[in-house]
Write a protein that holds these residues in place. Structure first.
Motif, short mmCIF file in Angstrom:
data_model
loop_
_atom_site.label_atom_id
_atom_site.label_comp_id
_atom_site.label_asym_id
_atom_site.label_seq_id
_atom_site.Cartn_x
_atom_site.Cartn_y
_atom_site.Cartn_z
N PRO A 47 0.81 -1.21 -0.07
CA PRO A 47 -0.10 0.06 -0.15
C PRO A 47 0.97 1.35 0.04
O PRO A 47 0.28 2.49 0.02
CB PRO A 47 -0.86 -0.12 1.24
CG PRO A 47 0.06 -0.84 2.31
CD PRO A 47 0.88 -1.95 1.23
N ILE A 48 2.21 1.13 -0.08
CA ILE A 48 3.01 2.42 0.15
C ILE A 48 3.63 2.75 -1.12
O ILE A 48 4.24 1.89 -1.92
CB ILE A 48 3.97 2.01 1.07
CG1 ILE A 48 3.61 1.61 2.44
CG2 ILE A 48 5.14 3.15 1.37
CD1 ILE A 48 4.71 1.41 3.64
N THR A 49 3.48 4.00 -1.53
CA THR A 49 4.11 4.54 -2.67
C THR A 49 4.99 5.55 -2.30
O THR A 49 4.48 6.72 -1.70
CB THR A 49 3.40 4.82 -4.02
OG1 THR A 49 2.36 3.68 -3.99
CG2 THR A 49 4.03 5.49 -5.09
N ALA A 50 6.22 5.82 -2.57
CA ALA A 50 7.16 7.03 -1.92
C ALA A 50 8.07 7.53 -3.08
O ALA A 50 8.31 6.66 -4.22
CB ALA A 50 7.98 6.55 -0.61
N GLY B 185 7.73 12.60 -0.87
CA GLY B 185 6.53 12.30 -0.77
C GLY B 185 6.21 10.92 -0.22
O GLY B 185 6.93 9.97 -0.90
N LEU B 186 5.05 10.55 0.20
CA LEU B 186 4.58 9.29 0.52
C LEU B 186 3.14 9.26 0.48
O LEU B 186 2.21 10.15 0.97
CB LEU B 186 4.86 9.21 1.96
CG LEU B 186 4.69 7.51 2.68
CD1 LEU B 186 5.24 6.47 2.16
CD2 LEU B 186 4.73 7.40 4.11
N ASN B 187 2.59 8.13 -0.03
CA ASN B 187 1.12 7.71 -0.30
C ASN B 187 0.86 6.50 0.22
O ASN B 187 1.51 5.28 0.02
CB ASN B 187 0.53 7.80 -1.67
CG ASN B 187 -0.62 7.66 -1.98
OD1 ASN B 187 -1.48 8.56 -1.80
ND2 ASN B 187 -1.03 6.48 -2.13
N TYR B 188 -0.26 6.38 1.07
CA TYR B 188 -0.55 5.38 1.76
C TYR B 188 -1.85 4.79 1.65
O TYR B 188 -3.03 5.55 1.87
CB TYR B 188 -0.32 5.27 3.30
CG TYR B 188 -0.67 3.87 4.03
CD1 TYR B 188 0.46 2.85 4.03
CD2 TYR B 188 -1.57 3.65 4.64
CE1 TYR B 188 0.24 1.53 4.65
CE2 TYR B 188 -1.94 2.54 5.43
CZ TYR B 188 -1.02 1.49 5.30
OH TYR B 188 -1.43 0.32 5.91
N GLU B 189 -2.18 3.61 0.84
CA GLU B 189 -3.66 2.97 0.68
C GLU B 189 -4.33 2.36 1.81
O GLU B 189 -3.88 1.43 2.06
CB GLU B 189 -3.60 2.43 -0.77
CG GLU B 189 -3.18 2.99 -2.02
CD GLU B 189 -3.14 2.15 -3.08
OE1 GLU B 189 -3.74 1.00 -2.90
OE2 GLU B 189 -2.74 2.56 -4.46
N ILE B 190 -5.17 3.19 2.50
CA ILE B 190 -5.47 2.42 3.65
C ILE B 190 -6.54 1.56 3.47
O ILE B 190 -6.69 0.39 3.85
CB ILE B 190 -6.40 3.77 4.38
CG1 ILE B 190 -5.49 4.69 4.99
CG2 ILE B 190 -7.03 3.03 5.51
CD1 ILE B 190 -6.15 5.66 5.78
N SER B 191 -7.23 1.63 2.18
CA SER B 191 -8.33 0.75 1.68
C SER B 191 -8.09 1.08 0.27
O SER B 191 -7.51 1.79 -0.51
CB SER B 191 -9.57 0.84 1.99
OG SER B 191 -10.09 1.92 1.92
N ARG C 55 -7.55 11.17 -0.37
CA ARG C 55 -8.39 10.75 -1.67
C ARG C 55 -9.30 9.95 -1.13
O ARG C 55 -8.73 9.03 -0.49
CB ARG C 55 -7.48 10.47 -2.53
CG ARG C 55 -6.58 11.53 -3.11
CD ARG C 55 -5.70 11.01 -4.55
NE ARG C 55 -4.49 11.87 -4.90
CZ ARG C 55 -3.06 11.72 -4.51
NH1 ARG C 55 -3.23 10.64 -3.80
NH2 ARG C 55 -2.56 12.51 -4.99
N TRP C 56 -10.46 10.02 -1.55
CA TRP C 56 -11.65 9.14 -1.24
C TRP C 56 -12.27 8.95 -2.51
O TRP C 56 -12.83 10.03 -3.18
CB TRP C 56 -12.36 9.54 0.13
CG TRP C 56 -13.43 8.62 0.48
CD1 TRP C 56 -13.28 7.07 0.72
CD2 TRP C 56 -14.76 8.66 0.20
NE1 TRP C 56 -14.41 6.53 0.88
CE2 TRP C 56 -15.37 7.38 0.61
CE3 TRP C 56 -15.65 9.60 -0.31
CZ2 TRP C 56 -16.59 7.22 0.40
CZ3 TRP C 56 -16.93 9.44 -0.32
CH2 TRP C 56 -17.65 8.39 0.07
#
Length: 381
Positions: A47-50, A93-99, A144-145
């Motif tokens: 779930p992690i993109t950096a 930067g870091l993006n984490y997909e919770i769901s 983002r949702w």
């Protein structure tokens, strides 16, 4: 004709008679030598993109003034070749997909920017200017949702940006109509705010879009300034302080809202009605005019306004030979709203004497465009 700024190489000085093709007023060669390096890395796992970025630049400025001697009696032109200045930038930067539907992200950056040429060399008077690098520091975080059926999505973020040690160069004119250059060093501003945008498409024939920004853009310090007469090179202002702390940054609306509804009545046809609203909009002002410590009033605030546009596009169902044809019609400012699109505070040309400082009567306002209609066709092959 005679030159207003005579060359030291002219035998007759400022009484030298010039002919067609002769240089007048100035004769300079300015050089900018720039070298930059850039590296970027990305990481993605589960779930992690950096990502991370580093940039480096080295900039060297130079001046050759063919109107000025290198030294008294020299036949060589005057030159200035200061040592190179280095700039850096670091971003990540870091993006984490919770769901599957929700993700959060954060970005941060630090930039040390070399001043522009005018912040390093005064090519009018042939002198070096000791200006530090401008420094930007920014942090942004948001989410983002999107619904599972992908009919609705929203993106919201808050941002904090500090702009430090900005160098500005302005022109001024004294009571005797003598021109001078003003150098402002250490101009500090903060740009913070909230942004949100989203879209909702409940079915195939209608779509809603919206976006908004609420900003807090302010000067956060008083600054020192000095000025040099263009013709003589002598100081025009001695140790002047400019009182900017707490003033709003002008020339940009700090509250903006955009909204639109688009309908698709039949295949190939779309009709979009769009509105844009602007508020908390302060007029542009000249920082060099803020020399009175008792004058802390904000620049004139432009009245809030809204403008609406209509856009119609239609793709013909049948091609014309090898061409795919689209017909379009755009109506900008559909209601022919009269509004002030931009303004200058304390205008030297339009202000009314005796009016309250920083009021509408002391500003120069520029009206927005009236209703405009654009109709046409495009051919694609």
């Amino acid at each position: 004709p005679r030159s207003s700024q005579a060359s030291e190489f002219w035998d007759g000085g400022n009484q030298t008679r010039l002919g067609l093709g002769d240089k007048v007023n100035y004769h300079n060669t300015n050089t900018v030598d720039w070298l930059g390096l850039f590296a970027q890395g990305e990481y993605k796992e589960g779930p992690i993109t950096a990502f991370g970025v580093y940039g480096y630049s080295t900039i060297e400025y130079g001046l050759t003034d063919y109107f000025r001697r290198a030294s008294p009696g020299s036949n060589d032109p005057f030159t200035l070749n200061p040592s190179a200045d280095d700039g850096h930038q670091i971003k990540g930067g870091l993006n984490y997909e919770i769901s599957e539907n929700l993700s959060v992200y954060g970005n941060a950056g630090w930039v040390s920017k070399v001043p522009i040429f005018d912040g390093v060399i005064d090519d009018v008077n042939g002198r070096l200017i000791n200006s530090p690098n401008e420094v930007f520091t920014s942090v942004e975080t948001g989410l983002r949702w999107e619904t599972t059926d992908r009919k609705f999505n929203i993106n919201a973020n808050i941002f904090f940006t500090q702009w430090r040690d900005r160098t500005l160069t302005e022109f001024g004119r004294d009571a005797n109509d003598d021109d001078y250059l003003i150098y402002l060093r250490g101009v500090d501003t903060n740009h913070n705010g909230l942004e949100i945008e989203g879209a909702y498409k409940p079915n195939d024939w209608i779509r809603f879009d919206f976006a908004g920004t609420y900003g807090l853009y302010d000067y956060v310090s008083d600054v020192d300034a000095d000025a040099i007469y263009i013709d003589t090179g002598l100081p025009a202002i001695d140790g002047t302080k400019l009182y900017l702390d707490g003033l709003k940054v002008g020339d940009s609306p700090q509250s903006q809202l955009a909204y639109a509804v688009t309908v698709y009545p039949t295949e190939g046809l779309s009709v979009k009605f769009q509105g844009r609203s602007y508020g908390r909009y302060w007029s542009e002002f000249s920082p060099e005019d803020r020399t009175d410590p008792s004058d802390r009033a904000q620049p004139w605030q432009i009245p809030a306004y809204s403008v609406f546009d209509l856009h119609v596009n239609y793709y013909l169902p049948e091609n014309l030979g090898a061409f795919k044809v689209k017909l379009f019609a755009h109506v900008f400012n559909a209601f022919d709203t009269i509004y002030v699109a931009d303004a200058d505070d304390e205008s030297p040309f339009e202000s009314i004497r005796g009016a309250t400082p920083h009021s509408a009567q002391r500003a120069a306002g520029y009206l927005g465009a009236p209703r405009t209609i654009n109709v046409g066709a495009t051919f694609t092959f």
